[in-house]
Design a protein around this motif. Structure first.
Motif, PDB file in Angstrom:
ATOM      1  N   GLU A  39       0.828  -1.172  -0.106  1.00 23.88           N
ATOM      2  CA  GLU A  39      -0.029  -0.054   0.095  1.00 23.88           C
ATOM      3  C   GLU A  39       0.875   1.262   0.137  1.00 23.88           C
ATOM      4  O   GLU A  39       1.820   1.390   0.479  1.00 23.88           O
ATOM      5  CB  GLU A  39      -0.836   0.113   1.305  1.00 23.88           C
ATOM      6  N   TRP A  72      -0.166   6.450   5.893  1.00 27.71           N
ATOM      7  CA  TRP A  72      -0.363   5.216   5.199  1.00 27.71           C
ATOM      8  C   TRP A  72      -1.784   4.697   5.700  1.00 27.71           C
ATOM      9  O   TRP A  72      -2.039   5.066   6.913  1.00 27.71           O
ATOM     10  CB  TRP A  72       0.888   4.063   5.954  1.00 27.71           C
ATOM     11  N   ARG A  73      -2.275   3.972   4.882  1.00 26.20           N
ATOM     12  CA  ARG A  73      -3.436   3.175   5.132  1.00 26.20           C
ATOM     13  C   ARG A  73      -4.473   4.258   5.749  1.00 26.20           C
ATOM     14  O   ARG A  73      -5.346   4.017   6.598  1.00 26.20           O
ATOM     15  CB  ARG A  73      -3.524   2.117   6.019  1.00 26.20           C
TER      16      ARG A  73
END
Length: 125
Positions: A39, A72-73
């Motif tokens: 990701e 992130w995410r």
């Protein structure tokens, strides 16, 4: 009238805090882009304030007081710089980051069983 004034002061303080937050000051020009755990991840290093100018561990142009922001995410992590010798590392006790190899930084979650996320440069960055 006093209630209105106190609400205006409150919103002004919130606005100032939002404008000076690390994510607001960060420019994507100085950030690094990776794929971690498959990701997209953006890493932005900040030098940060320093309490003592004579701290001996200043490798990588950072000193304790510096921090790293990771996006992130759909979340944002702010990891403080550790005082470990060598290449700068960052941790909040749960998340850990170190770029011994800048093209493949180490990124891990330290809860229960350690989960390591393989990171590599984003192909389009």
């Amino acid at each position: 009238m006093i209630k209105l004034l106190s609400k205006l002061v409150f919103f002004a303080i919130i606005l100032v805090m939002l404008m000076t937050a690390p994510t607001a000051l960060a420019s994507s020009d100085g950030s690094q882009h990776y794929l971690c755990g498959g990701e997209p991840l953006e890493a932005i290093a900040f030098t940060g304030p320093v309490d003592a100018a004579d701290i001996p561990n200043s490798n990588g142009g950072t000193v304790p007081g510096a921090f790293l922001v990771l996006r992130w995410r759909n979340g944002t992590l702010q990891l403080p710089r550790t005082n470990n010798a060598g290449v700068p590392s960052y941790t909040d006790g749960r998340w850990w980051w170190q770029a011994l190899d800048p093209d493949h930084p180490e990124f891990a979650q330290l809860r229960g069983d350690v989960q390591q996320y393989r990171c590599e440069p984003e192909p389009w960055a």
